[in-house]
Design an enzyme around this catalytic site. Structure first.
Site, PDB file in Angstrom:
ATOM      1  N   CYS A   1      59.414   7.038-100.642  1.00 49.21           N
ATOM      2  CA  CYS A   1      59.560   5.606-100.900  1.00 49.21           C
ATOM      3  C   CYS A   1      59.259   5.368-102.369  1.00 49.21           C
ATOM      4  CB  CYS A   1      58.587   4.828-100.028  1.00 49.21           C
ATOM      5  SG  CYS A   1      58.662   3.042-100.309  1.00 49.21           S
TER       6      CYS A   1
ATOM      7  N   HIS B   1      60.395  -2.662 -94.722  1.00 49.12           N
ATOM      8  CA  HIS B   1      59.805  -3.289 -95.918  1.00 49.12           C
ATOM      9  C   HIS B   1      59.767  -4.815 -95.788  1.00 49.12           C
ATOM     10  CE1 HIS B   1      58.900  -0.180 -98.825  1.00 49.12           C
ATOM     11  NE2 HIS B   1      60.104   0.363 -98.734  1.00 49.12           N
TER      12      HIS B   1
ATOM     13  N   HIS C   1      64.142   2.081 -92.707  1.00 48.39           N
ATOM     14  CA  HIS C   1      63.097   2.098 -93.738  1.00 48.39           C
ATOM     15  C   HIS C   1      63.087   0.775 -94.517  1.00 48.39           C
ATOM     16  CE1 HIS C   1      60.879   4.404 -97.075  1.00 48.39           C
ATOM     17  NE2 HIS C   1      61.195   3.263 -97.649  1.00 48.39           N
ATOM     18  N   GLU C   2      64.267   0.302 -94.896  1.00 46.16           N
ATOM     19  CA  GLU C   2      64.341  -0.916 -95.726  1.00 46.16           C
ATOM     20  C   GLU C   2      63.992  -2.176 -94.932  1.00 46.16           C
ATOM     21  OE1 GLU C   2      64.269  -0.310 -98.719  1.00 46.16           O
ATOM     22  OE2 GLU C   2      65.120   1.698 -98.707  1.00 46.16           O
TER      23      GLU C   2
HETATM   24 ZN    ZN Z   1      60.568   2.283 -99.337  1.00 44.52          ZN
END
Ligand code: ZN
Length: 194
Positions: free
Chosen positions: A109, A155, A151-152
């Site tokens: 990341c 966030h 993953h995004e």
């Molecule tokens: Zn990330």
């Protein structure tokens, strides 16, 4: 160059705000998208969420480029499901997992610079959201783009991959590269005692 905020910055732990679709055509919002794509490429990375540049809004960008994929071995390409795709923007993305299949692999990341860890993710997802013109879009995808999307979107909900990783696989990115580049997932799992 746009700085990417690092773990510890509170914005990375906030629930990002939904974007008002009426604001999408505004110069300020269009500039945000351009800045995000430029920051992702500069890093370089395959995905970026707005909180990573300090903006707590539900916007993600992702892109995988032929030059990133060229360096991989066939087994890496196949097992990870890497495929080049042009930059894509999702505003207010909603993610749905498709099927039961899971996939485990190293992730890094840009906000946890220098490290990597293996994360178990859904192998296939469908994402719905608005594109950079405010038009609804749906993308059903497997493999690496599916991992990037999960993953995004994490966030946007204040979640980092370290919250989901197998902690025994956490290591310096250089170690992951030096020891496990080119290896199959089965070999990596064996070496790590998983
Ligand atoms: Zn990330």
């Amino acid at each position: 160059m746009t700085p990417i905020v690092q773990a510890g910055e509170p914005v990375l732990r906030e629930l990002a705000a939904a974007v008002d679709p009426a604001s999408i055509p505004s110069p300020a919002f269009q500039q945000l998208i351009e800045t995000m794509i430029a920051a992702m490429r500069e890093a370089p990375g395959v995905g970026l969420a707005a909180p990573q540049i300090g903006v707590s809004m539900r916007v993600i960008v992702l892109e995988d480029r032929p030059e990133y994929i060229e360096k991989l071995t066939d087994v890496e390409r196949t097992e990870r499901g890497r495929q080049p795709f042009a930059p894509r923007v999702f505003i207010n993305p909603e993610l749905t997992v498709i099927g039961e299949e899971r996939a485990m692999f190293f992730e890094g990341c840009l906000s946890v610079e220098g490290y990597a860890g293996m994360v178990d993710r859904a192998a296939e997802v469908e994402v719905r959201g608005l594109d950079e013109h405010g038009v609804s879009q749906t993308w059903r995808v497997r493999g690496w783009p599916a991992r990037i999307l999960q993953h995004e979107v994490d966030h946007l909900n204040g979640v980092l991959y370290v919250d989901r990783m197998n902690t025994r696989t956490f290591m310096a990115g250089e170690q992951a590269k030096a020891r496990y580049a080119g290896k199959s997932i089965a070999e990596i799992r064996r070496a790590l005692g998983l």
